[in-house]
Design a protein around this motif. Structure first.
Motif, PDB file in Angstrom:
ATOM      1  N   GLY A 344       0.987 -17.890  -3.168  1.00 48.64           N
ATOM      2  CA  GLY A 344       1.608 -18.428  -1.950  1.00 48.64           C
ATOM      3  C   GLY A 344       2.232 -17.359  -1.068  1.00 48.64           C
ATOM      4  N   SER A 345       2.057 -16.102  -1.392  1.00 49.16           N
ATOM      5  CA  SER A 345       2.609 -15.006  -0.586  1.00 49.16           C
ATOM      6  C   SER A 345       1.457 -14.155  -0.048  1.00 49.16           C
ATOM      7  CB  SER A 345       3.565 -14.150  -1.431  1.00 49.16           C
ATOM      8  OG  SER A 345       4.694 -14.928  -1.793  1.00 49.16           O
ATOM      9  N   PRO A 346       1.721 -13.414   1.026  1.00 50.43           N
ATOM     10  CA  PRO A 346       0.621 -12.700   1.683  1.00 50.43           C
ATOM     11  C   PRO A 346       0.263 -11.354   1.055  1.00 50.43           C
ATOM     12  CG  PRO A 346       2.628 -12.485   2.956  1.00 50.43           C
ATOM     13  CD  PRO A 346       2.972 -13.370   1.803  1.00 50.43           C
ATOM     14  N   ILE A 347      -0.781 -10.765   1.615  1.00 55.37           N
ATOM     15  CA  ILE A 347      -1.249  -9.429   1.218  1.00 55.37           C
ATOM     16  C   ILE A 347      -1.348  -8.580   2.485  1.00 55.37           C
ATOM     17  CG2 ILE A 347      -3.189  -8.124   0.239  1.00 55.37           C
ATOM     18  CD1 ILE A 347      -4.029 -10.961  -1.013  1.00 55.37           C
ATOM     19  N   ILE A 348      -0.678  -7.435   2.496  1.00 51.35           N
ATOM     20  CA  ILE A 348      -0.896  -6.431   3.554  1.00 51.35           C
ATOM     21  C   ILE A 348      -1.052  -5.121   2.809  1.00 51.35           C
ATOM     22  CG2 ILE A 348       0.021  -5.281   5.618  1.00 51.35           C
ATOM     23  CD1 ILE A 348       1.731  -7.679   6.209  1.00 51.35           C
ATOM     24  N   ASP A 349      -2.282  -4.652   2.659  1.00 57.48           N
ATOM     25  CA  ASP A 349      -2.468  -3.519   1.751  1.00 57.48           C
ATOM     26  C   ASP A 349      -3.752  -2.752   2.093  1.00 57.48           C
ATOM     27  OD1 ASP A 349      -1.858  -1.816  -0.309  1.00 57.48           O
ATOM     28  OD2 ASP A 349      -2.000  -3.325  -1.894  1.00 57.48           O
ATOM     29  N   LYS A 350      -3.846  -1.568   1.496  1.00 59.64           N
ATOM     30  CA  LYS A 350      -5.107  -0.830   1.520  1.00 59.64           C
ATOM     31  C   LYS A 350      -6.051  -1.509   0.534  1.00 59.64           C
ATOM     32  CE  LYS A 350      -2.660   3.567   1.705  1.00 59.64           C
ATOM     33  NZ  LYS A 350      -2.299   4.755   0.949  1.00 59.64           N
ATOM     34  N   THR A 351      -7.302  -1.166   0.591  1.00 63.45           N
ATOM     35  CA  THR A 351      -8.237  -1.626  -0.437  1.00 63.45           C
ATOM     36  C   THR A 351      -8.712  -0.394  -1.213  1.00 63.45           C
ATOM     37  OG1 THR A 351     -10.214  -1.339   0.890  1.00 63.45           O
ATOM     38  CG2 THR A 351      -9.033  -3.420   1.161  1.00 63.45           C
ATOM     39  N   HIS A 352      -9.604  -0.623  -2.176  1.00 64.79           N
ATOM     40  CA  HIS A 352     -10.128   0.531  -2.935  1.00 64.79           C
ATOM     41  C   HIS A 352     -11.109   1.334  -2.092  1.00 64.79           C
ATOM     42  CE1 HIS A 352     -13.265  -2.480  -3.369  1.00 64.79           C
ATOM     43  NE2 HIS A 352     -14.086  -1.536  -3.792  1.00 64.79           N
ATOM     44  N   ILE A 353     -11.452   0.830  -0.920  1.00 61.70           N
ATOM     45  CA  ILE A 353     -12.367   1.559  -0.021  1.00 61.70           C
ATOM     46  C   ILE A 353     -11.527   2.321   0.999  1.00 61.70           C
ATOM     47  CG2 ILE A 353     -14.169   1.258   1.744  1.00 61.70           C
ATOM     48  CD1 ILE A 353     -14.792  -1.374  -0.045  1.00 61.70           C
ATOM     49  N   ASP A 354     -11.758   3.594   1.071  1.00 62.15           N
ATOM     50  CA  ASP A 354     -10.964   4.443   1.966  1.00 62.15           C
ATOM     51  C   ASP A 354     -11.129   3.989   3.422  1.00 62.15           C
ATOM     52  OD1 ASP A 354      -9.214   6.447   2.253  1.00 62.15           O
ATOM     53  OD2 ASP A 354     -10.688   8.070   2.305  1.00 62.15           O
ATOM     54  N   GLY A 355     -10.014   3.736   4.104  1.00 59.40           N
ATOM     55  CA  GLY A 355     -10.081   3.347   5.513  1.00 59.40           C
ATOM     56  C   GLY A 355     -10.207   1.855   5.741  1.00 59.40           C
ATOM     57  N   LEU A 356     -10.339   1.072   4.665  1.00 60.14           N
ATOM     58  CA  LEU A 356     -10.462  -0.388   4.812  1.00 60.14           C
ATOM     59  C   LEU A 356      -9.161  -1.054   4.363  1.00 60.14           C
ATOM     60  CD1 LEU A 356     -12.402  -2.750   5.536  1.00 60.14           C
ATOM     61  CD2 LEU A 356     -12.986  -2.864   3.106  1.00 60.14           C
ATOM     62  N   PHE A 357      -8.597  -1.878   5.245  1.00 61.27           N
ATOM     63  CA  PHE A 357      -7.294  -2.496   5.005  1.00 61.27           C
ATOM     64  C   PHE A 357      -7.434  -4.019   5.062  1.00 61.27           C
ATOM     65  CE2 PHE A 357      -6.873   1.596   6.959  1.00 61.27           C
ATOM     66  CZ  PHE A 357      -5.838   2.220   6.270  1.00 61.27           C
ATOM     67  N   VAL A 358      -6.499  -4.700   4.384  1.00 62.78           N
ATOM     68  CA  VAL A 358      -6.564  -6.171   4.388  1.00 62.78           C
ATOM     69  C   VAL A 358      -5.186  -6.767   4.716  1.00 62.78           C
ATOM     70  CG1 VAL A 358      -6.251  -6.294   1.861  1.00 62.78           C
ATOM     71  CG2 VAL A 358      -7.250  -8.237   3.082  1.00 62.78           C
ATOM     72  N   ASP A 359      -5.226  -7.780   5.563  1.00 66.63           N
ATOM     73  CA  ASP A 359      -4.029  -8.557   5.931  1.00 66.63           C
ATOM     74  C   ASP A 359      -4.457 -10.011   5.775  1.00 66.63           C
ATOM     75  OD1 ASP A 359      -2.580 -10.269   7.848  1.00 66.63           O
ATOM     76  OD2 ASP A 359      -1.564  -8.437   8.461  1.00 66.63           O
ATOM     77  N   ALA A 360      -3.950 -10.689   4.740  1.00 68.20           N
ATOM     78  CA  ALA A 360      -4.478 -12.029   4.424  1.00 68.20           C
ATOM     79  C   ALA A 360      -3.472 -12.800   3.578  1.00 68.20           C
ATOM     80  CB  ALA A 360      -5.792 -11.890   3.668  1.00 68.20           C
TER      81      ALA A 360
END
Ligand SMILES: Cc1cc2nc3c(=O)[nH]c(=O)nc-3n(C[C@H](O)[C@H](O)[C@H](O)COP(=O)(O)OP(=O)(O)OC[C@H]3O[C@@H](n4cnc5c(N)ncnc54)[C@H](O)[C@@H]3O)c2cc1C
Length: 416
Positions: A344-360
């Motif tokens: 129930g809480s969000p994600i604002i983070d890098k991913t394991h792929i360099d340069g790819l970020f996620v906000d979800a």
């Protein structure tokens, strides 16, 4: 063009011929420093703060439909900072402070109205829980008042105080909570980003993410390939599908959430009321419609429409709380696709792929998060470091067990 009261008057006097489009209709370039996938509230605010706070202007927002066609234009517009858990508490507190200066910041009327949110308590235990939540809010520097039954009665005389099934014991008032005009928030951020040179590209669906040796190189779209050093996935209900383009499986399910609005009525509800015994909340829009919603439909779906059992459930809750609502006619209902994270809480983070970020993972509460999410995602994409108020929104918390199990809408946390 700067908007002002004077401008409205002079344009009115001269036939409204001087208004200019609020943003350019940009065509995609071959390459950008950064690409944001998704032109919802979070994508647009990310682009705005990348440009404003970090001076990154060679960036594009890619939106598969039109700006504001997603949940940013479908929500019930509630803005509040009444979360309980560390991590969420400081993030939403930061967001509310940004809301409080947003119209001046964007030179755009987003109709932010701090009319207060009242959560009702229907038992002694629930009142204790609200007291605990209120203390957490005050510790965070936000406002909370524990109200007695008499205070609630005086404030909201239209509630049913005679019913014995869910008697009202009191409530928690959050006076800085309120509403805002949802699509205006998208338009305001879009205009602000465009003014700073950001390309806002509509009707441009991302269909693939280009990765070479673990490094992001750009995206494939319905308008051709676009190269970029950094790519942010900010697509709310479509997060799992877009992340899958990068070979990722997110801890997110997409579910339908419905909302309802009645015919316009004279002013009757001048705040937000949240029922403590069911997932039901209501406010009144500036046009007079009663705007209300309830629970998810509770099945995973990408259809932006809901089903009748949840309509019935929401109407039952409304009638239980305020039987007077039975006289109002419901004009419209609609659904949106929610990116429900496991805790129930969000994600604002890098991913394991360099340069790819996620906000979800904004669940059904991401409208209020729009300013802080953009602020923190921009910080992450520009600096490579998490912003201090979003430090706990890590993707790996589902693996390490540091989950933040907070519903944040009712009286009891940890019951998500
Ligand atoms: C009925 C309802 C009531 C709600 N009530 C509230 C509330 O009262 N308060 C609150 O805080 N929150 C509320 N929410 C939640 C809130 O609306 C969402 O959490 C938030 O809007 C999600 O972020 P967003 O604005 O960026 O999403 P969106 O506006 O959905 O933006 C995502 C964008 O990504 C685009 N996209 C998707 N895939 C691609 C692709 N492949 N390529 C390009 N673009 C793509 C989509 O078209 C969309 O425009 C509610 C939601 C609903 C549905």
């Amino acid at each position: 063009m700067r908007y002002s009261g004077l401008k409205v008057i002079t344009e009115g006097l001269f036939g409204n011929k001087g208004w200019k489009p609020a943003w350019r209709d940009a065509a995609p370039k071959a390459e950008y420093d950064a690409i944001i996938i998704g032109g919802g509230g979070h994508g647009l605010s990310t682009a705005y703060y990348l440009a404003k706070n970090h001076g990154m202007t060679n960036i594009a927002v890619l939106e598969k439909g039109y700006l504001g066609s997603g949940n940013i234009g479908r929500n019930t517009t509630i803005v509040r900072a009444n979360y309980y858990m560390p991590g969420n508490s400081e993030f939403y507190s930061h967001s509310l402070k940004l809301w409080e200066g947003l119209e001046a910041e964007l030179n755009y009327n987003v109709m932010h109205s701090q009319r207060g949110q009242l959560i009702l308590a229907h038992s002694d235990g629930q009142r204790d829980t609200l007291a605990r939540r209120g203390n957490a809010m005050i510790n965070q520097g936000d406002d909370a008042e524990l109200w007695t039954l008499d205070q609630v009665k005086e404030f909201a005389p239209y509630l049913d105080y005679a019913q014995t099934r869910f008697p009202i014991y009191g409530g928690l008032m959050h006076k800085r909570g309120g509403t805002a005009r949802h699509d205006a928030v998208a338009w305001g951020y879009a205009r602000g980003a465009d003014q700073r040179g950001v390309d806002l590209i509509q009707n441009c669906e991302v269909t693939g993410i280009d990765i070479e040796n673990g490094v992001v190189k750009g995206v494939q779209t319905t308008r051709g390939a676009i190269r970029a050093k950094k790519v942010g996935m900010v697509v709310a209900g479509r997060s799992s599908q877009v992340a899958a383009m990068a070979g990722m499986r997110l801890p997110i399910e997409s579910h339908v959430l419905q909302a309802f609005v009645t015919e316009g009525l004279k002013p009757v509800i001048d705040s937000i009321i949240s029922f403590g015994m069911g997932h039901f909340y209501i406010s009144q829009s500036d046009k007079g419609g009663l705007v209300f919603g309830g629970d998810l439909d509770f099945y995973a779906s990408y259809a932006a429409r809901g089903n009748l059992p949840m309509v019935e459930h929401v109407m039952e809750a409304a009638m239980t709380l305020m039987p007077m609502i039975g006289r109002a006619k419901v004009l419209r209902s609609w659904g949106g696709i929610m990116d429900m994270s496991v805790d129930g809480s969000p994600i604002i983070d890098k991913t394991h792929i360099d340069g790819l970020f996620v906000d979800a993972g904004w669940n059904y509460g991401g409208f209020k998060a729009v300013p802080a999410s953009g602020w923190c995602m921009a910080h992450l994409m520009a600096t490579g470091e998490s912003h201090e108020v979003a430090r706990r929104f890590r993707l790996d918390r589902f693996r390490t067990g540091h989950v933040m199990d907070e519903e944040g809408t009712g009286s009891q946390h940890n019951l998500h």
